[in-house]
Design a protein around this motif. Structure first.
Motif, mmCIF file in Angstrom:
data_model
loop_
_atom_site.group_PDB
_atom_site.id
_atom_site.type_symbol
_atom_site.label_atom_id
_atom_site.label_comp_id
_atom_site.label_asym_id
_atom_site.label_seq_id
_atom_site.Cartn_x
_atom_site.Cartn_y
_atom_site.Cartn_z
ATOM 1 N N LEU A 175 0.853 -1.173 -0.003
ATOM 2 C CA LEU A 175 -0.139 -0.079 0.049
ATOM 3 C C LEU A 175 0.754 1.319 -0.002
ATOM 4 O O LEU A 175 2.067 1.341 0.470
ATOM 5 N N ASP A 205 -0.566 -0.350 -4.145
ATOM 6 C CA ASP A 205 0.595 -0.372 -5.050
ATOM 7 C C ASP A 205 1.096 -1.638 -5.792
ATOM 8 O O ASP A 205 1.359 -1.508 -6.923
ATOM 9 N N GLN A 222 -5.949 -3.151 3.197
ATOM 10 C CA GLN A 222 -6.463 -1.589 3.138
ATOM 11 C C GLN A 222 -7.410 -1.071 4.223
ATOM 12 O O GLN A 222 -7.523 0.109 4.587
ATOM 13 N N GLY A 245 -4.853 9.718 0.843
ATOM 14 C CA GLY A 245 -4.188 9.215 -0.348
ATOM 15 C C GLY A 245 -4.111 7.940 -0.516
ATOM 16 O O GLY A 245 -2.761 7.362 -0.953
ATOM 17 N N GLN A 300 -3.784 3.974 -1.640
ATOM 18 C CA GLN A 300 -3.923 3.157 -2.608
ATOM 19 C C GLN A 300 -3.070 1.969 -2.763
ATOM 20 O O GLN A 300 -2.387 1.882 -1.830
#
Length: 259
Positions: A201, A217, A230, A213, A215
């Protein structure tokens, strides 16, 4: 009658003592002559000039009495067995004033070697390195900002984007690892997920420690593992305020969850 006279003469001759003065004197003279001859012979051979002490011969014996101690005067007896504790000091060298001074005005003698005069050398100071200056030699220059690279933290799955943050504030990196591990629920991951699978992440931590932010990865290949990691980052209210000495307003973080 004649026979009577002859008998009386014969008896008278026998009764008359013989003279001894003449023979005795002759005998003494003969002995003196022999002794004189021996003395003259010995003197001629030099026998009286030699020292006859210790000459070779049969020799004889001498009785010697050994005494255990010899009496000495009281002022010469030394009762000290050990060495003197305070020996006499050696004579001190002559002072510079007493040493002979050379006359500089004297005329040098030809052929005489002159000792070279001692020249005093100036004492040199030991080398000392110059102190290192932290400023530029020609004016001041602002520090250039290096491009941010992801640098692994001291331990755990957290990687920060600032080059010096992990070495200067390792305690804050450990704090990120601890909070993420507490918020991650492994029971949400499918049991068929291979061991050692990782999901990566990316997110940003602000000055107050809040996250933005978020996301994905890199996926782990397991949807349940990706979602559970997450959700762990979304449950974080704050990682705590960034260190006060950290001069940036945000911190870029990469984190992975390993099943």
């Amino acid at each position: 009658m004649e026979s009577v006279l002859e008998g009386s003469e014969h008896l008278e001759r026998e009764l008359t003592p013989e003279p001894i003065a003449g023979p005795a004197a002759g005998s003494v003279g003969l002995h003196l002559l022999v002794v004189g001859f021996i003395l003259v012979y010995g003197w001629a051979l030099g026998l009286f000039h030699h020292n006859l002490w210790g000459s070779p011969g049969a020799g004889g014996s001498m009785q010697v009495t050994i005494t255990t101690s010899l009496p000495l005067p009281a002022d010469q007896v030394n009762n000290n067995v050990l060495a003197t504790e305070k020996p006499s000091p050696a004579p001190s060298p002559p002072s510079p004033k007493e040493q002979r001074k050379e006359d500089e005005t004297a005329i040098p003698i030809l052929g005489k070697q002159v000792k070279p005069s001692k020249q005093t050398l100036a004492k040199t100071q030991p080398y000392q390195p110059k102190p290192q200056q932290n400023t530029a030699a020609y004016g001041e220059q602002a520090g250039s900002r290096m491009p941010q690279q992801m640098q692994p933290g001291p331990s755990g799955p957290t990687t920060v984007g600032d080059n010096n943050f992990a070495s200067m504030y390792p305690w804050y990196v450990d704090q990120i690892n601890r909070i993420m591990s507490q918020n991650w629920n492994k029971q949400q991951v499918d049991v068929r997920t291979p061991k050692g699978s990782r999901v990566y992440l990316k997110f940003t931590i602000h000055r107050d420690g809040t996250v933005s932010g978020l996301q994905l990865d890199r996926s782990s290949g397991s949807p349940t593992l990706d979602v559970s990691c997450q959700l762990a980052a979304q449950r974080v209210d704050t990682f705590g305020n960034l260190p006060s000495t950290y001069n940036q307003s945000t911190l870029q973080v990469s984190y992975y969850c390993e099943y």
